[in-house]
Enzyme design. Structure first.
Site, short mmCIF file in Angstrom:
data_model
loop_
_atom_site.label_atom_id
_atom_site.label_comp_id
_atom_site.label_asym_id
_atom_site.label_seq_id
_atom_site.Cartn_x
_atom_site.Cartn_y
_atom_site.Cartn_z
N ASP A 134 0.85 -1.19 0.00
CA ASP A 134 0.00 0.00 0.00
C ASP A 134 0.89 1.24 0.00
OD1 ASP A 134 -2.44 -1.29 0.08
OD2 ASP A 134 -2.62 -1.22 2.25
N ARG A 184 -0.98 -0.81 -8.72
CA ARG A 184 -2.36 -0.46 -8.38
C ARG A 184 -2.45 1.07 -8.40
NH1 ARG A 184 -3.66 -2.76 -2.79
NH2 ARG A 184 -4.11 -4.60 -4.02
P1 FDA Z 1 -14.02 9.25 -5.77
O1 FDA Z 1 -13.55 9.53 -4.37
O2 FDA Z 1 -14.19 10.36 -6.71
O3 FDA Z 1 -15.34 8.39 -5.66
C1 FDA Z 1 -16.11 8.03 -6.78
C2 FDA Z 1 -17.43 7.45 -6.30
O4 FDA Z 1 -17.19 6.22 -5.61
C3 FDA Z 1 -18.18 8.30 -5.28
O5 FDA Z 1 -18.98 9.27 -5.90
C4 FDA Z 1 -18.99 7.25 -4.53
O6 FDA Z 1 -20.12 6.87 -5.29
C5 FDA Z 1 -18.03 6.10 -4.48
N1 FDA Z 1 -17.21 6.13 -3.26
C6 FDA Z 1 -15.90 6.48 -3.16
N2 FDA Z 1 -15.45 6.34 -1.89
C7 FDA Z 1 -16.52 5.91 -1.18
C8 FDA Z 1 -16.70 5.58 0.20
N3 FDA Z 1 -15.71 5.67 1.08
N4 FDA Z 1 -17.93 5.17 0.61
C9 FDA Z 1 -18.95 5.05 -0.28
N5 FDA Z 1 -18.83 5.36 -1.60
C10 FDA Z 1 -17.64 5.78 -2.04
N6 FDA Z 1 -5.32 5.27 -1.21
C11 FDA Z 1 -4.05 5.53 -0.81
O7 FDA Z 1 -3.70 6.70 -0.58
N7 FDA Z 1 -3.14 4.51 -0.67
C12 FDA Z 1 -3.46 3.21 -0.96
O8 FDA Z 1 -2.63 2.33 -0.81
C13 FDA Z 1 -4.79 2.93 -1.39
N8 FDA Z 1 -5.17 1.66 -1.71
C14 FDA Z 1 -6.40 1.45 -2.31
C15 FDA Z 1 -6.72 0.18 -2.79
C16 FDA Z 1 -7.92 0.00 -3.47
C17 FDA Z 1 -8.22 -1.35 -4.02
C18 FDA Z 1 -8.82 1.09 -3.65
C19 FDA Z 1 -10.11 0.91 -4.40
C20 FDA Z 1 -8.51 2.32 -3.15
C21 FDA Z 1 -7.31 2.52 -2.46
N9 FDA Z 1 -7.00 3.77 -1.93
C22 FDA Z 1 -5.70 4.00 -1.50
C23 FDA Z 1 -8.06 4.82 -1.78
C24 FDA Z 1 -8.09 5.76 -2.96
O9 FDA Z 1 -6.94 6.56 -2.98
C25 FDA Z 1 -9.33 6.69 -2.89
O10 FDA Z 1 -9.26 7.46 -1.74
C26 FDA Z 1 -10.66 5.97 -2.94
O11 FDA Z 1 -10.63 4.86 -3.80
C27 FDA Z 1 -11.77 6.92 -3.44
O12 FDA Z 1 -11.47 7.39 -4.72
P2 FDA Z 1 -12.27 6.96 -6.05
O13 FDA Z 1 -11.27 6.70 -7.11
O14 FDA Z 1 -13.17 5.83 -5.78
O15 FDA Z 1 -13.03 8.26 -6.51
#
Ligand code: FDA
Length: 308
Positions: A134, A184
């Site tokens: 991570d 990732r």
């Molecule tokens: P965005 O935040 O724009 O969300 C898009 C949509 O997804 C939202 O409108 C909502 O519908 C849904 N959504 C997103 N988050 C939600 C929540 N918490 N609850 C409910 N709905 C939600 N970060 C990091 O800094 N270091 C890391 O190592 C990782 N590792 C990691 C692994 C995996 C498999 C994932 C999916 C994510 C991470 N992250 C992470 C977290 C990542 O950086 C980010 O904060 C979240 O994925 C939210 O960003 P989105 O790309 O989903 O877009």
């Protein structure tokens, strides 16, 4: 707009006491964390695998300041990996590791974290699976990537996370878009200063697309970690533009976030992996999920009222 303030408030000891007074079974925590024990993690994995999804498991914990805690985390991963193997799930489930949970923040932390990560990588390989590192706040990025390079000498299957919001990440994507490399790509979840990171959502999204292009056009195995419908759509069309066959990349989402979309993509033939965190130390993980989706604050407040 609320993201940075929530992440800042989460550093206060009072807020921490208030949140950790929630029982795990309360609505908000249980939505994101299936349980505290190995058996809970294995049961959640089995259910996801039955639904056609792959899994990556994170034993919760970060910023360890006690060598005993780092050792306990390594032991927890070993226990998890052998339990996954015993349940016949090790080929569908890999593990995600935070270096700060296995000693990075301790004196001589880089050496300690590397040694501990090696133990976990060996245990993973012995049961036929892999490890992904991570990525934590920007002060650790160089050290984490240096550890990745060392680990890959013996365990070239080891992957790492890159965060599109950091200004440096396009260059990191280029450096890691080579054959055999697993990256990732996420947007990034920490409160970062604007000297090092894009803070405007639109700019983060644009950076995410630029990084996607580099990774999907490259020779590695991109792991597209987002719930954002626009990013998912763009990734799918870029994959087809660059002639990526199915199974040469995958989508990843967090446990409890957009589960219907996880199933929809899997049913459409995409590889989808769900990130499943488990363990007692869910505070840091939960507050980052709260910050991503301030609507969750309402659910959080309801949880507090109903447990008092
Ligand atoms: P965005 O935040 O724009 O969300 C898009 C949509 O997804 C939202 O409108 C909502 O519908 C849904 N959504 C997103 N988050 C939600 C929540 N918490 N609850 C409910 N709905 C939600 N970060 C990091 O800094 N270091 C890391 O190592 C990782 N590792 C990691 C692994 C995996 C498999 C994932 C999916 C994510 C991470 N992250 C992470 C977290 C990542 O950086 C980010 O904060 C979240 O994925 C939210 O960003 P989105 O790309 O989903 O877009």
């Amino acid at each position: 707009m609320l993201r940075q303030p929530i992440l800042l408030v989460s550093r206060s000891a009072r807020f921490r006491r208030l949140v950790t007074s929630l029982p795990l079974a309360s609505g908000l925590v249980a939505r994101y964390v299936p349980g505290e024990h190995t058996a809970d993690a294995v049961a959640a994995t089995a259910e996801l695998v039955r639904g056609g999804l792959a899994v990556t498991l994170d034993h919760l914990g970060e910023d360890t300041t006690d060598p005993g805690d780092a050792d306990a985390t390594v032991a927890a991963y070993r226990d998890l990996l052998s339990s996954l193997a015993a349940a016949g799930l090790a080929h569908q489930a890999e593990v995600s590791v935070k270096l700060s949970a296995i000693g990075q923040a301790l004196p001589d932390g880089d050496r300690l974290a590397l040694e501990n990560a090696r133990i976990i990588c060996r245990a993973a390989r012995n049961v036929g699976t892999t490890v992904t590192l991570d990525m934590e706040d920007h002060t650790t990025t160089d050290r984490t990537l240096a550890t990745l390079r060392e680990l890959r000498m013996d365990f070239p299957e080891t992957g790492a996370v890159l965060q599109a919001y950091l200004h440096r990440t396009e260059a990191d994507c280029r450096a890691l878009a080579h054959e055999g490399s697993r990256v990732r790509l996420c947007k990034g979840a920490y409160a970062e200063p604007e000297e090092v990171a894009f803070t405007d959502r639109l700019e983060v999204d644009r950076a995410y697309v630029r990084c996607l292009k580099i990774l999907l056009a490259g020779q590695g195995y991109p792991m597209i970690a987002t719930h954002d419908p626009r990013m998912i759509q763009i990734a799918a069309s870029l994959a087809s533009r660059y002639g990526r066959a199915p199974r040469t990349y995958e989508f990843q989402m967090l446990y409890g976030v957009r589960p219907e979309e996880q199933r929809r993509l899997a049913a459409a033939g995409e590889t989808v992996r769900v990130y499943v965190p488990y363990g007692e130390q869910w505070y840091g993980y939960l507050t980052r999920r709260l910050a991503e989706r301030p609507q969750n604050l309402a659910l959080f407040l309801r949880s507090l009222i109903s447990t008092r």
